[in-house]
Design an enzyme around this catalytic site. Structure first.
Site, PDB file in Angstrom:
ATOM      1  N   ASN A 216       0.863  -1.185   0.000  1.00 40.69           N
ATOM      2  CA  ASN A 216       0.000   0.000   0.000  1.00 40.69           C
ATOM      3  C   ASN A 216       0.899   1.235   0.000  1.00 40.69           C
ATOM      4  OD1 ASN A 216      -1.840   2.019   0.495  1.00 40.69           O
ATOM      5  ND2 ASN A 216      -2.246   1.413   2.626  1.00 40.69           N
TER       6      ASN A 216
ATOM      7  N   LYS B 240       0.040   4.254  -0.203  1.00 36.81           N
ATOM      8  CA  LYS B 240      -0.630   5.404   0.415  1.00 36.81           C
ATOM      9  C   LYS B 240      -0.457   6.662  -0.452  1.00 36.81           C
ATOM     10  CE  LYS B 240       0.202   3.283   4.864  1.00 36.81           C
ATOM     11  NZ  LYS B 240      -0.006   3.370   6.276  1.00 36.81           N
TER      12      LYS B 240
ATOM     13  N   HIS C  23      -9.532   0.616   4.564  1.00 44.69           N
ATOM     14  CA  HIS C  23      -8.275   0.766   5.301  1.00 44.69           C
ATOM     15  C   HIS C  23      -8.535   1.629   6.540  1.00 44.69           C
ATOM     16  CE1 HIS C  23      -4.203   2.017   6.301  1.00 44.69           C
ATOM     17  NE2 HIS C  23      -3.788   0.942   5.636  1.00 44.69           N
TER      18      HIS C  23
ATOM     19  N   GLU D 189      -7.013   4.010   7.805  1.00 45.65           N
ATOM     20  CA  GLU D 189      -6.851   5.457   7.597  1.00 45.65           C
ATOM     21  C   GLU D 189      -8.103   6.054   6.969  1.00 45.65           C
ATOM     22  OE1 GLU D 189      -3.095   5.184   5.574  1.00 45.65           O
ATOM     23  OE2 GLU D 189      -2.174   4.519   7.436  1.00 45.65           O
TER      24      GLU D 189
ATOM     25  N   GLU E 110      -5.610  -5.663  10.211  1.00 48.59           N
ATOM     26  CA  GLU E 110      -4.584  -4.656  10.475  1.00 48.59           C
ATOM     27  C   GLU E 110      -4.901  -3.951  11.795  1.00 48.59           C
ATOM     28  OE1 GLU E 110      -2.500  -3.272   6.711  1.00 48.59           O
ATOM     29  OE2 GLU E 110      -4.328  -2.113   6.838  1.00 48.59           O
TER      30      GLU E 110
ATOM     31  N   GLY F 114       2.148   1.671  10.799  1.00 51.20           N
ATOM     32  CA  GLY F 114       3.066   2.817  10.716  1.00 51.20           C
ATOM     33  C   GLY F 114       3.727   3.171  12.029  1.00 51.20           C
TER      34      GLY F 114
ATOM     35  N   SER G 175       3.235  -2.796  10.231  1.00 57.66           N
ATOM     36  CA  SER G 175       4.688  -2.800  10.390  1.00 57.66           C
ATOM     37  C   SER G 175       5.332  -4.124   9.988  1.00 57.66           C
ATOM     38  CB  SER G 175       5.066  -2.401  11.824  1.00 57.66           C
ATOM     39  OG  SER G 175       4.588  -1.097  12.109  1.00 57.66           O
TER      40      SER G 175
HETATM   41  C1  PEP Z   1      -0.780  -0.262   5.859  1.00 61.56           C
HETATM   42  O1  PEP Z   1      -0.695   0.834   5.364  1.00 61.56           O
HETATM   43  O2  PEP Z   1      -1.743  -1.001   5.557  1.00 61.56           O
HETATM   44  C2  PEP Z   1       0.264  -0.709   6.785  1.00 61.56           C
HETATM   45  C3  PEP Z   1       0.145  -1.882   7.336  1.00 61.56           C
HETATM   46  O3  PEP Z   1       1.318   0.162   7.006  1.00 61.56           O
HETATM   47  P1  PEP Z   1       2.731  -0.188   7.725  1.00 61.56           P
HETATM   48  O4  PEP Z   1       3.243  -1.463   7.096  1.00 61.56           O
HETATM   49  O5  PEP Z   1       3.588   0.980   7.451  1.00 61.56           O
HETATM   50  O6  PEP Z   1       2.438  -0.391   9.175  1.00 61.56           O
END
Ligand code: PEP
Length: 251
Positions: free
Chosen positions: A9, A11, A95, A97, A167, A173, A213
């Protein structure tokens, strides 16, 4: 047999030129990977160019969101059919976010998921609890209502086009990964929910990705868990080398 999915992703990062450069750098690094579906999700404006760049490779393209109507007076929205037209095979929906900053709810996630499937896209449907919810022992009830609401009304055959991404919001992040056991525990729970609502064969076949992460040094432990079928990767997908290391976890 569930074929793992490793999805990146991107973003709100990367210009057109940077997006094409990243995928061009990635292609040779993953060209020999076997038994994994590799997906990248650039910003809307780069979808078409990245789709052209990955032609003939083993990389697929996802959008990061879609709308649920195919056309009309919906200024600023992008329809699932237009994503297909731009070369996407997948779309990320719900997601955290989008849930956190853009008012996405289980109802809108459900509408988008149905529309994406109807348009022939594969929907990567995201769920996950916040830190406050985990600390107040609401993880399972939150996941239960997100799964029920987001996937409401889907037919058994729709699940060939559904991938679920667990997630935990506190791990996105932040550099904090759920432990292998914490992730596996929720993945088992999600599979049980799917079994109860849609039947055992759907539950056995549906891919459940972990996101939060994921990095080259923790992917193997996560992927060794029996109910973790891949990863949704944010930060580490922005560099070809680290994303390739994750996508070739089984090499
Ligand atoms: C994501 O954006 O779905 C995500 C898991 O980000 P990160 O790997 O940076 O935690």
């Amino acid at each position: 047999m569930r074929i793992p999915v490793i999805a990146g992703n991107w973003k709100l990062f990367k210009t057109l030129a940077e997006s094409v450069a990243l995928v061009n750098e990635l292609k040779p690094l993953v060209a020999n990977s076997q038994g994994v579906e590799i997906v990248v999700a650039p910003v809307f404006t780069a979808l078409s160019r990245v789709s052209d760049a990955i032609k003939g490779s083993n990389i697929r393209v996802a959008a990061q969101d879609c709308y649920w109507e195919e056309e009309g007076a919906f200024t600023g929205e992008v329809a699932p059919g237009l994503l297909k037209d731009a070369g996407c095979s997948h779309v990320i929906i719900g997601h955290s976010e989008r849930r956190q900053y853009f008012g996405e709810t289980d109802l809108t996630v459900n509408k988008k998921t149905r529309a994406a499937i109807a348009a022939g896209l594969n929907a990567i449907v995201c769920v996950g609890e916040t830190l406050a919810e985990r600390e107040s022992e609401q993880t399972f009830s939150v996941i239960d209502s997100q799964i029920s609401g987001s996937l409401a009304g889907l037919a058994t055959e729709d699940f060939s086009r559904v991938v679920i991404a667990y997630e935990p919001v506190w791990a996105i992040g932040t550099g904090k990964t759920a432990s292998d056991a914490q992730a596996q525990e929720v993945h088992v729970f999600i599979r049980q929910l799917i079994s109860r609502q849609f039947g055992q064969s759907v539950a056995d076949a549906v891919r459940i990705l972990y996101g939060g992460s994921v990095k080259p040094d923790n992917v193997k432990g996560l992927m060794a868990q029996p109910d973790i079928d891949g990863a949704l990767v944010g930060g580490a997908s922005l560099k070809a080398e680290s994303f390739a290391a994750i996508a070739t976890f089984n090499a």
